[in-house]
Design a protein around this motif. Structure first.
Motif, mmCIF file in Angstrom:
data_model
loop_
_atom_site.group_PDB
_atom_site.id
_atom_site.type_symbol
_atom_site.label_atom_id
_atom_site.label_comp_id
_atom_site.label_asym_id
_atom_site.label_seq_id
_atom_site.Cartn_x
_atom_site.Cartn_y
_atom_site.Cartn_z
ATOM 1 N N GLU A 95 0.841 -1.201 0.000
ATOM 2 C CA GLU A 95 0.000 0.000 0.000
ATOM 3 C C GLU A 95 0.873 1.247 0.000
ATOM 4 O O GLU A 95 0.392 2.335 0.277
ATOM 5 N N ASP B 286 1.173 -0.247 7.636
ATOM 6 C CA ASP B 286 -0.041 -0.052 8.440
ATOM 7 C C ASP B 286 0.309 0.208 9.900
ATOM 8 O O ASP B 286 1.408 -0.058 10.366
ATOM 9 N N GLN B 287 -0.650 0.763 10.621
ATOM 10 C CA GLN B 287 -0.440 1.197 11.996
ATOM 11 C C GLN B 287 -0.079 0.035 12.926
ATOM 12 O O GLN B 287 0.736 0.200 13.826
ATOM 13 N N THR C 188 -4.185 -10.477 5.730
ATOM 14 C CA THR C 188 -4.925 -9.607 4.810
ATOM 15 C C THR C 188 -5.991 -10.445 4.121
ATOM 16 O O THR C 188 -5.683 -11.386 3.407
#
Length: 114
Positions: free
Chosen positions: A30, A34-35, A106
């Motif tokens: 992406e 991600d966090q 995912t």
């Protein structure tokens, strides 16, 4: 002269080829982390780790891999990862080096047919 040709051929294996897809262009990327993985890395920096990597795994799952030689660190990393909702797998090699894989599943990436 012949040795130079061999070296040229060997070094061409490491040259980027234009028809290869960049990792940043793969569907699992992406272009940002991600966090959850960021938070896991932040927590891991408090422990005795040797190395850390983040990458896409076999089925497109996003992984953070930590390398350590301390069994107590493995347990701490596992506890921290599970608190963040990550799946954890640990592998130990004969040199007593542990690789802790924290996996962010995912759901939107396809897997191989079972």
């Amino acid at each position: 002269m012949q040795g130079e040709d061999t070296n040229a051929k060997e070094s061409s294996d490491y040259i980027w080829e234009p028809n290869r897809t960049s990792v940043s262009k793969l569907p699992t990327s992406e272009h940002t982390m991600d966090q959850t993985r960021r938070e896991m890395i932040r927590k891991a920096l408090d422990f005795d780790i040797i190395d850390v990597r983040s990458y896409a795994g076999y089925r497109g799952d996003m992984l953070v891999e930590f390398t350590t030689m301390e069994k107590d660190t493995v347990l701490s990393l596992k506890k921290a990862a599970e608190a963040l909702g990550l799946e954890v797998t640990v592998r130990q090699n004969p040199l007593q080096i542990y690789q802790v894989y924290c996996i962010a599943i995912t759901e939107d990436i396809y897997g191989l047919k079972e």
